[in-house]
Design a protein around this motif. Structure first.
Motif, mmCIF file in Angstrom:
data_model
loop_
_atom_site.group_PDB
_atom_site.id
_atom_site.type_symbol
_atom_site.label_atom_id
_atom_site.label_comp_id
_atom_site.label_asym_id
_atom_site.label_seq_id
_atom_site.Cartn_x
_atom_site.Cartn_y
_atom_site.Cartn_z
ATOM 1 N N HIS A 270 0.816 -1.218 0.000
ATOM 2 C CA HIS A 270 0.000 0.000 0.000
ATOM 3 C C HIS A 270 0.850 1.268 0.000
ATOM 4 O O HIS A 270 0.529 2.234 -0.710
ATOM 5 C CB HIS A 270 -0.921 0.003 1.218
ATOM 6 N N PHE A 271 1.926 1.283 0.770
ATOM 7 C CA PHE A 271 2.698 2.513 0.953
ATOM 8 C C PHE A 271 3.929 2.615 0.060
ATOM 9 O O PHE A 271 4.629 3.622 0.083
ATOM 10 C CB PHE A 271 3.110 2.670 2.418
ATOM 11 N N GLY A 272 4.184 1.592 -0.750
ATOM 12 C CA GLY A 272 5.247 1.697 -1.739
ATOM 13 C C GLY A 272 6.631 1.363 -1.209
ATOM 14 O O GLY A 272 6.859 1.276 -0.004
ATOM 15 N N SER A 273 7.557 1.199 -2.132
ATOM 16 C CA SER A 273 8.907 0.739 -1.793
ATOM 17 C C SER A 273 9.789 1.818 -1.202
ATOM 18 O O SER A 273 10.825 1.520 -0.601
ATOM 19 C CB SER A 273 9.584 0.168 -3.048
ATOM 20 N N ALA A 274 9.424 3.097 -1.342
ATOM 21 C CA ALA A 274 10.287 4.189 -0.880
ATOM 22 C C ALA A 274 9.920 4.702 0.508
ATOM 23 O O ALA A 274 10.655 5.510 1.079
ATOM 24 C CB ALA A 274 10.237 5.351 -1.875
ATOM 25 N N THR A 275 8.797 4.242 1.072
ATOM 26 C CA THR A 275 8.352 4.748 2.374
ATOM 27 C C THR A 275 9.060 4.010 3.506
ATOM 28 O O THR A 275 9.013 2.783 3.569
ATOM 29 C CB THR A 275 6.829 4.563 2.523
ATOM 30 N N PRO A 276 9.706 4.733 4.428
ATOM 31 C CA PRO A 276 10.357 4.079 5.576
ATOM 32 C C PRO A 276 9.321 3.382 6.454
ATOM 33 O O PRO A 276 8.264 3.954 6.758
ATOM 34 C CB PRO A 276 11.017 5.245 6.334
ATOM 35 N N MET A 277 9.617 2.145 6.882
ATOM 36 C CA MET A 277 8.684 1.384 7.700
ATOM 37 C C MET A 277 9.436 0.690 8.838
ATOM 38 O O MET A 277 10.601 0.331 8.701
ATOM 39 C CB MET A 277 7.936 0.346 6.867
ATOM 40 N N LYS A 278 8.721 0.519 9.967
ATOM 41 C CA LYS A 278 9.252 -0.214 11.113
ATOM 42 C C LYS A 278 8.220 -1.225 11.581
ATOM 43 O O LYS A 278 7.018 -0.989 11.460
ATOM 44 C CB LYS A 278 9.592 0.743 12.263
ATOM 45 N N LEU A 279 8.698 -2.333 12.155
ATOM 46 C CA LEU A 279 7.815 -3.412 12.590
ATOM 47 C C LEU A 279 7.872 -3.543 14.110
ATOM 48 O O LEU A 279 8.951 -3.517 14.709
ATOM 49 C CB LEU A 279 8.254 -4.727 11.946
ATOM 50 N N HIS A 280 6.692 -3.652 14.748
ATOM 51 C CA HIS A 280 6.608 -3.809 16.204
ATOM 52 C C HIS A 280 5.641 -4.930 16.538
ATOM 53 O O HIS A 280 4.698 -5.194 15.800
ATOM 54 C CB HIS A 280 6.129 -2.513 16.865
ATOM 55 N N GLN A 281 5.859 -5.560 17.681
ATOM 56 C CA GLN A 281 4.967 -6.634 18.110
ATOM 57 C C GLN A 281 3.750 -6.110 18.845
ATOM 58 O O GLN A 281 2.688 -6.732 18.800
ATOM 59 C CB GLN A 281 5.720 -7.617 19.002
ATOM 60 N N LEU A 282 3.870 -4.973 19.534
ATOM 61 C CA LEU A 282 2.798 -4.499 20.393
ATOM 62 C C LEU A 282 2.087 -3.287 19.800
ATOM 63 O O LEU A 282 2.729 -2.335 19.356
ATOM 64 C CB LEU A 282 3.352 -4.124 21.767
ATOM 65 N N PRO A 283 0.746 -3.278 19.807
ATOM 66 C CA PRO A 283 0.011 -2.104 19.349
ATOM 67 C C PRO A 283 0.330 -0.856 20.162
ATOM 68 O O PRO A 283 0.298 0.261 19.639
ATOM 69 C CB PRO A 283 -1.455 -2.520 19.533
ATOM 70 N N SER A 284 0.649 -1.027 21.455
ATOM 71 C CA SER A 284 0.934 0.123 22.311
ATOM 72 C C SER A 284 2.137 0.911 21.807
ATOM 73 O O SER A 284 2.175 2.145 21.928
ATOM 74 C CB SER A 284 1.169 -0.332 23.749
ATOM 75 N N VAL A 285 3.109 0.218 21.236
ATOM 76 C CA VAL A 285 4.296 0.909 20.711
ATOM 77 C C VAL A 285 3.923 1.746 19.494
ATOM 78 O O VAL A 285 4.327 2.904 19.360
ATOM 79 C CB VAL A 285 5.404 -0.102 20.344
ATOM 80 N N VAL A 286 3.116 1.172 18.617
ATOM 81 C CA VAL A 286 2.669 1.904 17.423
ATOM 82 C C VAL A 286 1.803 3.099 17.825
ATOM 83 O O VAL A 286 1.969 4.204 17.296
ATOM 84 C CB VAL A 286 1.901 0.972 16.470
#
Length: 284
Positions: free
Chosen positions: A112-128
């Motif tokens: 959805h957000f494309g190859s150029a958008t910086p992304m991070k992965l988290h396990q907990l919704p509270s962190v997001v």
């Protein structure tokens, strides 16, 4: 054989010409976006993310599409373009919650957000939730597998200037090659939701007592709101209040008079209604 080779050479030259033409049109489109970005430079908005506008554009493109190219491929091309030029106007990043099936959630957001958008992965919704609340240039992707199991929406019900709102639903278009069927998610951010022409609005209704979901559904109908109660949460403390998740099958603004009517219909136990956000109905 010679004729066939000549025809192939002609067709390949035509492809080269069209590639150059496509690039030229793309560069013209980008130039227009740069003018738009300059015009918006002092409007105070934190993000160039326009989910309603993006959904309308993609629906229009897919309605015009008539080649044998799969619709998911056409959508991916435009999603890459939309996300990239949005990042050019104002850079943003995406924080993703992936309690399980991490690769699937990552792929869903990347599509959805494309190859150029910086992304991070988290396990907990509270962190997001924390990252999105603290940084207006961050969008969050949170799982929406089952209303009964998802509790993060309760944090949005407090309302306030820095509290994120629901802005989009993923996947916006089915991709049979991606296996996204069981990974539906919602996008949150510090922005106001906008109508796309075919939307769902999510509300939180707070009451002092416990009404049944059937009763709430009747009260929604009386208020003229085409929706239903999909979840109810009891208070955390003895003196706390009930919280109900309401899904409405159209775009609702906070000034909609039907919200006032809903409160009057519920009666003495009604405390307030908070619009959690809205999302464009995905393309199936």
């Amino acid at each position: 054989m010679t004729t066939t080779n000549n025809e192939l050479d002609t067709l390949r030259l035509e492809i080269d010409r069209l590639d150059a033409e496509l690039l030229s049109v793309l560069e013209k489109r980008i130039a227009i976006v740069e003018h738009i970005a300059a015009a918006k430079s002092s409007d105070g908005k934190a993000l160039a993310f326009r989910p309603g506008r993006e959904a309308s554009v993609l629906r229009n493109i897919l309605s015009l599409h008539s080649s044998k190219l799969p619709a998911a491929v056409v959508a991916a091309i435009w999603r890459e373009l939309i996300s990239a030029v949005g990042g050019m106007q104002r850079p943003y990043s995406v924080s993703i919650t992936a309690p399980d099936k991490s690769v699937g959630y990552w792929d869903l957001a990347r599509f959805h957000f494309g190859s150029a958008t910086p992304m991070k992965l988290h396990q907990l919704p509270s962190v997001v939730l924390r990252e999105v609340s603290e940084n207006p240039a961050t969008l969050g992707v949170l799982p929406w597998l089952s209303r009964e199991r998802d509790t993060w929406w309760q944090h949005l019900a407090q309302g306030g200037d820095n509290v994120p709102k629901i802005l989009a639903a993923l996947p916006f278009i089915d991709n049979p090659a991606g296996g996204f069927e069981d990974l539906s998610s919602l996008v949150i951010g510090q922005a106001e939701p906008e109508a796309s022409g075919d939307d769902v609005t999510l509300l939180a209704v707070m009451t002092t007592s416990e009404p049944s979901r059937a009763r709430l559904n009747e009260q929604l109908t009386k208020a003229g709101l085409p929706g239903f109660c999909s979840d109810s949460r009891p208070p955390d403390t003895k003196d706390g209040d009930w919280l109900h998740l309401i899904e409405i099958g159209e775009f609702i603004s906070k000034s909609d008079p039907r919200l006032v009517t809903l409160g009057e219909t519920i009666g003495e136990s009604f405390i307030k209604t908070v619009i959690l956000g809205a999302y464009a109905v995905p393309i199936k």
